[in-house]
Write a protein that holds these residues in place. Sequence first.
Motif, PDB file in Angstrom:
ATOM      1  N   LYS A  42     -11.005  -1.765   5.213  1.00 42.80           N
ATOM      2  CA  LYS A  42      -9.786  -1.515   5.986  1.00 42.80           C
ATOM      3  C   LYS A  42     -10.213  -1.198   7.419  1.00 42.80           C
ATOM      4  O   LYS A  42     -11.018  -0.301   7.641  1.00 42.80           O
ATOM      5  CB  LYS A  42      -9.040  -0.329   5.356  1.00 42.80           C
ATOM      6  CG  LYS A  42      -7.904   0.236   6.210  1.00 42.80           C
ATOM      7  CD  LYS A  42      -7.049   1.218   5.431  1.00 42.80           C
ATOM      8  CE  LYS A  42      -6.029   1.876   6.364  1.00 42.80           C
ATOM      9  NZ  LYS A  42      -4.956   2.570   5.647  1.00 42.80           N
ATOM     10  N   GLY A  63       0.775  -3.085   7.413  1.00 40.71           N
ATOM     11  CA  GLY A  63       1.423  -2.164   8.336  1.00 40.71           C
ATOM     12  C   GLY A  63       2.731  -1.645   7.807  1.00 40.71           C
ATOM     13  O   GLY A  63       3.302  -2.185   6.843  1.00 40.71           O
ATOM     14  N   SER A  64       3.163  -0.582   8.448  1.00 38.47           N
ATOM     15  CA  SER A  64       4.423   0.040   8.040  1.00 38.47           C
ATOM     16  C   SER A  64       5.610  -0.571   8.771  1.00 38.47           C
ATOM     17  O   SER A  64       6.739  -0.201   8.511  1.00 38.47           O
ATOM     18  CB  SER A  64       4.364   1.552   8.296  1.00 38.47           C
ATOM     19  OG  SER A  64       4.212   1.783   9.676  1.00 38.47           O
ATOM     20  N   GLU A 108       0.888  -1.159   0.000  1.00 36.87           N
ATOM     21  CA  GLU A 108       0.000   0.000   0.000  1.00 36.87           C
ATOM     22  C   GLU A 108       0.919   1.199   0.000  1.00 36.87           C
ATOM     23  O   GLU A 108       1.656   1.417   0.966  1.00 36.87           O
ATOM     24  CB  GLU A 108      -0.883   0.012   1.254  1.00 36.87           C
ATOM     25  CG  GLU A 108      -1.734   1.281   1.372  1.00 36.87           C
ATOM     26  CD  GLU A 108      -2.251   1.552   2.788  1.00 36.87           C
ATOM     27  OE1 GLU A 108      -2.706   0.609   3.467  1.00 36.87           O
ATOM     28  OE2 GLU A 108      -2.178   2.726   3.203  1.00 36.87           O
ATOM     29  N   LEU A 110      -5.157  -2.430   9.852  1.00 38.98           N
ATOM     30  CA  LEU A 110      -3.940  -1.622   9.764  1.00 38.98           C
ATOM     31  C   LEU A 110      -3.935  -0.642  10.923  1.00 38.98           C
ATOM     32  O   LEU A 110      -4.990  -0.229  11.392  1.00 38.98           O
ATOM     33  CB  LEU A 110      -3.908  -0.818   8.463  1.00 38.98           C
ATOM     34  CG  LEU A 110      -3.649  -1.621   7.193  1.00 38.98           C
ATOM     35  CD1 LEU A 110      -4.769  -1.433   6.208  1.00 38.98           C
ATOM     36  CD2 LEU A 110      -2.328  -1.213   6.571  1.00 38.98           C
ATOM     37  N   GLY A 111      -2.750  -0.274  11.343  1.00 34.91           N
ATOM     38  CA  GLY A 111      -2.631   0.692  12.424  1.00 34.91           C
ATOM     39  C   GLY A 111      -2.153   0.026  13.692  1.00 34.91           C
ATOM     40  O   GLY A 111      -2.915  -0.669  14.355  1.00 34.91           O
ATOM     41  N   GLY A 112      -0.871   0.184  13.957  1.00 31.32           N
ATOM     42  CA  GLY A 112      -0.294  -0.357  15.191  1.00 31.32           C
ATOM     43  C   GLY A 112       0.005  -1.849  15.148  1.00 31.32           C
ATOM     44  O   GLY A 112       0.275  -2.470  16.180  1.00 31.32           O
ATOM     45  N   ARG A 149       1.297  10.237   1.049  1.00 32.92           N
ATOM     46  CA  ARG A 149       1.553  11.181   2.135  1.00 32.92           C
ATOM     47  C   ARG A 149       2.874  11.910   1.968  1.00 32.92           C
ATOM     48  O   ARG A 149       3.320  12.587   2.888  1.00 32.92           O
ATOM     49  CB  ARG A 149       1.549  10.428   3.488  1.00 32.92           C
ATOM     50  CG  ARG A 149       0.218   9.821   3.851  1.00 32.92           C
ATOM     51  CD  ARG A 149       0.134   9.525   5.331  1.00 32.92           C
ATOM     52  NE  ARG A 149       0.876   8.340   5.715  1.00 32.92           N
ATOM     53  CZ  ARG A 149       0.318   7.164   5.987  1.00 32.92           C
ATOM     54  NH1 ARG A 149      -0.990   7.020   5.910  1.00 32.92           N
ATOM     55  NH2 ARG A 149       1.055   6.142   6.343  1.00 32.92           N
TER      56      ARG A 149
HETATM   57  C1  3PG Z   1      -1.795   3.188   6.992  1.00 33.68           C
HETATM   58  O1  3PG Z   1      -1.554   4.126   6.270  1.00 33.68           O
HETATM   59  O2  3PG Z   1      -2.482   2.236   6.655  1.00 33.68           O
HETATM   60  C2  3PG Z   1      -1.312   3.238   8.389  1.00 33.68           C
HETATM   61  O3  3PG Z   1      -0.443   4.298   8.560  1.00 33.68           O
HETATM   62  C3  3PG Z   1      -0.635   1.970   8.791  1.00 33.68           C
HETATM   63  O4  3PG Z   1      -0.475   2.025  10.159  1.00 33.68           O
HETATM   64  P1  3PG Z   1       0.934   1.703  10.852  1.00 33.68           P
HETATM   65  O5  3PG Z   1       1.891   2.785  10.349  1.00 33.68           O
HETATM   66  O6  3PG Z   1       0.668   1.830  12.332  1.00 33.68           O
HETATM   67  O7  3PG Z   1       1.364   0.353  10.440  1.00 33.68           O
END
Ligand code: 3PG
Length: 210
Positions: free
Chosen positions: A129, A181-182, A41, A159-161, A45
């Motif tokens: 998502k 995730g990143s 993904e 996604l996220g954390g 940004r």
């Molecule tokens: C995203 O854009 O989907 C989120 O920033 C992913 O979240 P993460 O950076 O906590 O993995």
Amino acid sequence: MHEVFKKIKKHRVIAVLEIDSLENVTPVCETLLSSGISVIELALRTEVAQKATEQIIKNFPQIIVGLGTVLNEDQVKFAIDSGVSFAVAPGCNPKIIDLAKKNNLLFSPGICSPTDIEISLDYGCNVLKFFPAENSGGIKYLNSINNPYKHLNLNYIPLGGINISNVKKYLDSNLILAVGGSWLAPKHLINSKKWKLISSNCEEINNLIL
Ligand code: 3PG
């Protein structure tokens, strides 16, 4: 289920990328591919995000490219023109979902409430998502908000954390299409060209999936 989502389901993992510098596009993609990660993904940004997307589409046909942080109409248009396979957003904006739908852009809106789920359903979206996954209450919370919609067989991409220490409980749930995730290729490791560290993050998750 759409063919693209079927493929993503097989891969199980999506690497979220934030690219600051175009010189890092090729090495990060090569690193991901050689470490068994082929769904990304790319988050809109950074200044070069659109150029990076075009480069990846052109040079890495093996990668399934999704566009992330798609927040406005121009970005939906870019997603369509660039030929990405899918797009996602952190939130659930009916205007954006509608535009994506009208243009046949495969789109997963961001959800974290029953209201978000119902807005998404209105537009026929069934892979959503789940964001921000960990801070909203993780898989337990997702199970609970999905409960009234169980009969609709929705699938989610949390996604996220998410990271190697908490990813297993998502992968073990049949609600989950794939996790993202990143943490696999975080911006600071890309910018400092730490390809080996990125590679070992990918290997760690692949070992967990096996
Ligand atoms: C995203 O854009 O989907 C989120 O920033 C992913 O979240 P993460 O950076 O906590 O993995």
